[in-house]
Design an enzyme around this catalytic site. Sequence first.
Site: not given
Length: 411
Positions: A201, A223
């Site tokens: 994270d 992403k």
Amino acid sequence: MAEHTEAAAYPVGLRLAGRRVVVLGAGQVAQRRLPALIAAGADVLLISPSATPSVEAMAEAGELRWERRRYRDGDFEGAWYALISTDDPAANAAASAEAEARRVWAVRSDDAAAASAWTPATGRSEGVTVAVLTGADPRRSAAVRDAVVEGLRDGSLAAPHYRSRAARPAVALVGGGPGDPDLITVRGRRLLAEADVVIADRLGPRDLLDELPPHVEVIDAAKIPYGRFMAQEAINNALIEHAKAGKSVVRLKGGDPYVFGRGMEEVQALAEHGITCTVVPGISSSISVPAAAGIPVTHRGVAHEFTVVSGHVRPDDPRSLVDWEALARLRGTLVLLMAVENIAAIAETLIGHGRSPETPVAVVQEGTTAAQRRVDATLATAGERVKAEGIRPPAVIVIGDVVAAGLSADR
């Protein structure tokens, strides 16, 4: 491991489950050694006129048999192993002679050179037992043991787990703590060191990622290509895919996985695919960040409770599950996470339901990191101050008298 001496000891692991072990003396030495013997499943006979309170408690719990008397010849009959640790040198010598005659391996606390066995300095880390012998220097043995065990625990000593091809897929869900890399748990750091894939994270301890070996694949959860999936579903799919490929997978999350971290959703998704998940708790930012800023969430005579609340939706949002009216009546501390954007509306709601406008408020941005900063306000001015100071997530907001009771923002 054993260092070479003129008569080097031969290291061996004794399997004592169900086998008789005799312990003479019930002082500090026995108090240290008995738990390991009990854990090994040994049938322990303790012989001593008296015992320390801790040893006595083991006997009362039925973990060993205790005969309240002194040693006498014949006590080692049928024994496989003996620990001789009385405060009577003559009794120790006689017991040592009996052990030698009966071919019972025996340790002596008063005279290691006269014993037929030595107790290594031992330590354990996740199923690995480390035993160190350095002859007659127990302090050095302990120091070497501590260094090896600590290296295994924090990952600085490489000891990879080799999984068989038939091993079930598994994932470790690791709480990385509030941001300072030193605040991850020992177990979490070790699992990171053993990982093949780390899905991290944004709010996890980023500095730890730089320590990973080059072969480790680090995936930024923010992403992952989402395509037709929701973000959380894409993360779940990535965990499942890599685990089924036989990789050692760590899901590194900020704070604690179960404190507003959606960790249970990930565990449930893995379980649906038959993938086991080890959950490693993390230090929650809800208590660690205020502490880093000098604020105790409870304090004697000031607050006897604290409540952790998610502020990611406004109080007037129909999706909100928070009873703000009830919270306004509490006298303790409110800790708000993910509330920067909505702090003005939250403060207004609390005041509207009776909380004093003068209630102290502290906003701590990027707590426990080098970029940490604290802004103080009151409930009436919190929204304005957050906007004026340009506060951005991640930030923890503390509401209550403990803010004034803590250290100043400059300390």
